[in-house]
Scaffold this motif. Structure first.
Motif, PDB file in Angstrom:
ATOM      1  N   THR A  39       0.823  -1.205   0.000  1.00  0.00           N
ATOM      2  CA  THR A  39       0.000   0.000   0.000  1.00  0.00           C
ATOM      3  C   THR A  39       0.862   1.261   0.000  1.00  0.00           C
ATOM      4  O   THR A  39       0.612   2.195  -0.763  1.00  0.00           O
ATOM      5  N   LEU A  64       2.389   2.218  -3.320  1.00  0.00           N
ATOM      6  CA  LEU A  64       1.540   2.898  -4.290  1.00  0.00           C
ATOM      7  C   LEU A  64       1.691   4.413  -4.162  1.00  0.00           C
ATOM      8  O   LEU A  64       1.662   5.130  -5.161  1.00  0.00           O
ATOM      9  N   GLY A  65       1.861   4.891  -2.918  1.00  0.00           N
ATOM     10  CA  GLY A  65       2.083   6.319  -2.721  1.00  0.00           C
ATOM     11  C   GLY A  65       3.497   6.730  -3.085  1.00  0.00           C
ATOM     12  O   GLY A  65       3.711   7.702  -3.807  1.00  0.00           O
ATOM     13  N   VAL A  97       4.514   7.360  -6.748  1.00  0.00           N
ATOM     14  CA  VAL A  97       4.295   8.655  -7.391  1.00  0.00           C
ATOM     15  C   VAL A  97       5.589   9.457  -7.386  1.00  0.00           C
ATOM     16  O   VAL A  97       5.971  10.073  -8.390  1.00  0.00           O
ATOM     17  N   LEU A  98       6.296   9.433  -6.241  1.00  0.00           N
ATOM     18  CA  LEU A  98       7.545  10.192  -6.114  1.00  0.00           C
ATOM     19  C   LEU A  98       8.622   9.617  -7.032  1.00  0.00           C
ATOM     20  O   LEU A  98       9.347  10.353  -7.704  1.00  0.00           O
TER      21      LEU A  98
END
Lengths: 270, 339
Positions: free
Chosen positions: B270, B273-274, B277-278
Motif C-alpha cells: 500500500t 503505491l504512494g 508517485v515520487l
C-alpha cells in the motif's frame, strides 16, 4: 549511551529549528549571478544553486519551516485523534467495533495519495501541507488511543473515580486522557519524522510549499535536474538534512519509549 | 462467523467509504471543469454555462453523486481534459508501467529483507544483524526521492552504468509488441534481447529506490517475527527432540513467522503505491502516478478521482488477499476477533 545520543539528537533539532535562520551566513533568497551552480567551497560550504543562492543558508533557513510543519501536523492529529479514540475506546460496545474496523480498513488505504488530493483541494500553502499530513495521520492516533482506553476502561482508578461521583465525561477528561499520555509520547516523536518526510514529499511534487520559499523538499526538487550533470550539492544536502532529522526524531522517540517503559529500558541498558 | 468471511463482509462498506471520500475530495478541488472543457478561459459565459449543464454540474450535489455512481457502475471513470481520452483507457494504458515497477521493487525487497531479517534474528550480535539495522534505519529515514537521486548520481553520472533516468526504454529502441504491458516480459516473448536488457537497465534504479523503502519495515518485521519464534517453547521442544535444523527452520520457524511478515508486506505494498508517485516523478516513469500528478497540477478532476479510486481498490484487494492467505497459513488467526 542511548540516552546521550537521544539528548544530542533533540538538541541538534532544537538548535536547527530555533536558531537555524540566525546561523545562515547569507541571505537565503539573495541570488549572486556570478556564483551560479558553484561547487562547495570555503565561501559556500554547501555550494550555490542555479540562481547563485547559498545552499547552506537556504538549508538553515528552511529548518524551522520543515520541523515546524512536522510538529504542527503531529500536534494537530494528537489533539484531535487522541480524545476521539479515547472516547470511542471508553464507550466501547458496538460503536468501538465499527470504528475499529473502519480505522483498520484505512490502514490499507494509500495515505500519501490521499494527502496529495487533500493538499490539491486546499491549495498549495504551508498550512494545507500541515493539515493534509495531520488528516492522513489521524487514524494512527485514533487506533492507539482507542486500544489503550479500551484497556483502561476496566482499571481500578476509573472504578474509584466513578464511585467517587465523577461523571463519565469527567472520568474521560481527568483520568483516561492523562493516563494515555505515556503511550502516545514515544510513537508521536517517531511519527514526527514520518510527518516531516510526508510534508517534504508533497512540496517536492510541487503541491505544497512553493518556491522561492526555502523548504527541504522544494530544494531537492529544484536541484533534481542538476544531479544528472553531477551538480549534486543542490539536491543532496537538503536530502541529507531530511534523513538526519528523521533519524533524530526516531532516536528521540526510542529513548522516550525506553524511559517510559521500564521493560525496554532494562533491555537497552544491558 | 469465520475470520475470512468477516474480512470479506467488511470490503463493500469500505469501498463505499472510499467512493464517497474520493467524490467529496475531488469536488473540493479548485478550478472549474466547465471552463476547462471549453478550452479557452475567455470563452463566452453562455458557452461555459451550456458546458456546465451538459456535464451535469448545475445539478445539486446529491444528484451529481448519483450520476457519478451510475457511471461508475458502468465502468465509466469520466474523461480526461488534458489527454482527451476516457480516464479508464488512460489508466489501463499506464498501469502496466507502474505495476512492473512496484512488483519488481516488492520482489527485490522481499528477496533482501527476508534472509537479512532471519539471519539477523539467528545471530543477534553479528554483522548481518548490524547490516539489517542499517537497512531498516536508512530505508525508513531517507525519502524515496532522495534515494533515487543518490542512485542516479552514483550509477548514471559517476559510474556510467545506468541509462539516463528517463522512462522505461531508450528512445532509439522500438518497444516490443504489446502483450502484457510489462516490457520485460513482452521483450522476452518477442525474443528481443536488446530491448529486454535495456528495459532491465531502465528498471533497475527506480526499482532499487522503491525496494530500499520497502525493505526497511520488512527487515524489521522479519527479524522480530523470526526472533519471537526462535525463542518459543515449541522450537525449544523441537530442538530438544533432536529435529534437524532444516526441519525446524522450514516447518516451525517459517510457518509461524510467515503471518506477521505477510501482513506487513500487504501494508508495505500500500505504501509503495504512494511512494511510486515520487519515484515515477524522479525517473520520468510513464506510470499512473505521474499521470495523476499531472492531472492534479492541471486540476483535471476525473483522472484524479479515477486514480485515487483505482489505488484504493487495488490496495484493498491486495490486503484482503494477504489477510486471507495469512489466516490459511496460521490457523490461530481464525480464533482472534479483530474488534
Amino acid at each position: 549511551m542511548r540516552e546521550r545520543g537521544a539528548k544530542l539528537a533533540v538538541g541538534c533539532l532544537l538548535v536547527a529549528a530555533l536558531a537555524g535562520p540566525l546561523l545562515a551566513p547569507y541571505d537565503p533568497l539573495a541570488s549572486e549571478a556570478a556564483a551560479r551552480l558553484a561547487a562547495p567551497s570555503l565561501a559556500h560550504p554547501f555550494g550555490t544553486d542555479q540562481l547563485g543562492r547559498d545552499v547552506l543558508s537556504r538549508l538553515l533557513a528552511a529548518a524551522p519551516l520543515d520541523l515546524g510543519m512536522a510538529l504542527a501536523a503531529v500536534g494537530l492529529s494528537v489533539v484531535v485523534g487522541a480524545p476521539l479514540g479515547a472516547a470511542i475506546g471508553f464507550v466501547g460496545g458496538r460503536l468501538e467495533r465499527y470504528v475499529a474496523r473502519l480505522v483498520d480498513a484505512l490502514a490499507a488505504f494509500p495515505l500519501f495519495v490521499l494527502a496529495m488530493g487533500i493538499v490539491a483541494a486546499l491549495g498549495a500553502s504551508v498550512a494545507s501541507v500541515a493539515l493534509a499530513t495531520a488528516a492522513v495521520n489521524l487514524p494512527f492516533y485514533i487506533r492507539l488511543a482507542r486500544a489503550e482506553a479500551s484497556v483502561l476502561r476496566q482499571a481500578g482508578f476509573v472504578e474509584a473515580a466513578r464511585v467517587g461521583g465523577s461523571g463519565e465525561a469527567r472520568i474521560l477528561r481527568r483520568f483516561i486522557l492523562p493516563a494515555l499520555a505515556p503511550t502516545l509520547v514515544a510513537p508521536a516523536a517517531v511519527n514526527c519524522g514520518w510527518a516531516m518526510l510526508n510534508a517534504a514529499a508533497l512540496s517536492f511534487l510541487g503541491l505544497g510549499v512553493k518556491p522561492p520559499t526555502p523548504e527541504w523538499g522544494v530544494m531537492v526538487a529544484e536541484g533534481a535536474q542538476y544531479v544528472l550533470s553531477g551538480r549534486w550539492w543542490i539536491a543532496l544536502f537538503p536530502g541529507l538534512a531530511l534523513t538526519l532529522a528523521t533519524l533524530a526524531f526516531g532516536v528521540a522517540g526510542e529513548a522516550l519509549g525506553a524511559r517510559l517503559d521500564p521493560r525496554i529500558g532494562a533491555r537497552g541498558a544491558a | 462467523m469465520s475470520a475470512v468471511l468477516r474480512r470479506l463482509v467488511a470490503v463493500p462498506p469500505t469501498l463505499a467509504v472510499v467512493v464517497v471520500a474520493t467524490f467529496a475530495l475531488t469536488h473540493l478541488l479548485p478550478g472549474d471543469p466547465a471552463a476547462f472543457f471549453t478550452s479557452s478561459p475567455g470563452a463566452d459565459s453562455s458557452v461555459v454555462e451550456a458546458t456546465r449543464r451538459a456535464l451535469g454540474l448545475d445539478e445539486p450535489l446529491w444528484r451529481q453523486f448519483a450520476i457519478y455512481l451510475g457511471r461508475l457502475a458502468q465502468g465509466d471513470l469520466g474523461q480526461s481534459v488534458v489527454s482527451g481520452r476516457p480516464v479508464l483507457d488512460d489508466l489501463a494504458r499506464r498501469l502496466p508501467a507502474s505495476a512492473e515497477l512496484t512488483l519488481a521493487a516488492m520482489a527485490v525487497a522481499l528477496a533482501v529483507a527476508l534472509p537479512l531479517g532471519a539471519r539477523a534474528a539467528a545471530r543477534p550480535g553479528g554483522w548481518v544483524a548490524r547490516l539489517g539495522r542499517l537497512v531498516a534505519a536508512l530505508g525508513g529515514a531517507t525519502p524515496t526521492f532522495v534515494t533515487g537521486l543518490c542512485l542516479i548520481l552514483l550509477f548514471y553520472y559517476a559510474a556510467g552504468l545506468a541509462p539516463a533516468p528517463f522512462g522505461r526504454l531508450a528512445p532509439a529502441l522500438a518497444p516490443p509488441p504489446h502483450v502484457t504491458g510489462f516490457l520485460l516480459i513482452d521483450a522476452v516473448l518477442a525474443l528481443d534481447g536488446r530491448a529486454c536488457l535495456d528495459a532491465l537497465a531502465h528498471l533497475a534504479l527506480p526499482a532499487a529506490t522503491l525496494a530500499l523503502f520497502a525493505a526497511a519495515p520488512l527487515t524489521r518485521v522479519a527479524q522480530a517475527a523470526t526472533a519471537a519464534t526462535l525463542a518459543s517453547d515449541y522450537v525449544r521442544a523441537a530442538r530438544a527432540n533432536g529435529l534437524s535444523r532444516r526441519r525446524i527452520a522450514l516447518s516451525y520457524v517459517l510457518r509461524n513467522a510467515a503471518a506477521p511478515i505477510l501482513t506487513t508486506a500487504g501494508l508495505v505494498f500500500t505504501a509503495l503505491l504512494g511512494a511510486g508517485v515520487l519515484v515515477e516523478r524522479v525517473f520520468a516513469w510513464p506510470g499512473v502516478g505521474a499521470y495523476a500528478l499531472d492531472a492534479l497540477i492541471a486540476l483535471d478532476h476525473s483522472p484524479v478521482q479515477g486514480f485515487i479510486l483505482a489505488m484504493a481498490t487495488i490496495s484493498l484487494l491486495v490486503n484482503l488477499a494477504v489477510d486471507v492467505t495469512a489466516t490459511l497459513i496460521d490457523p490461530r488467526l481464525r480464533l482472534v476477533d479483530h474488534a
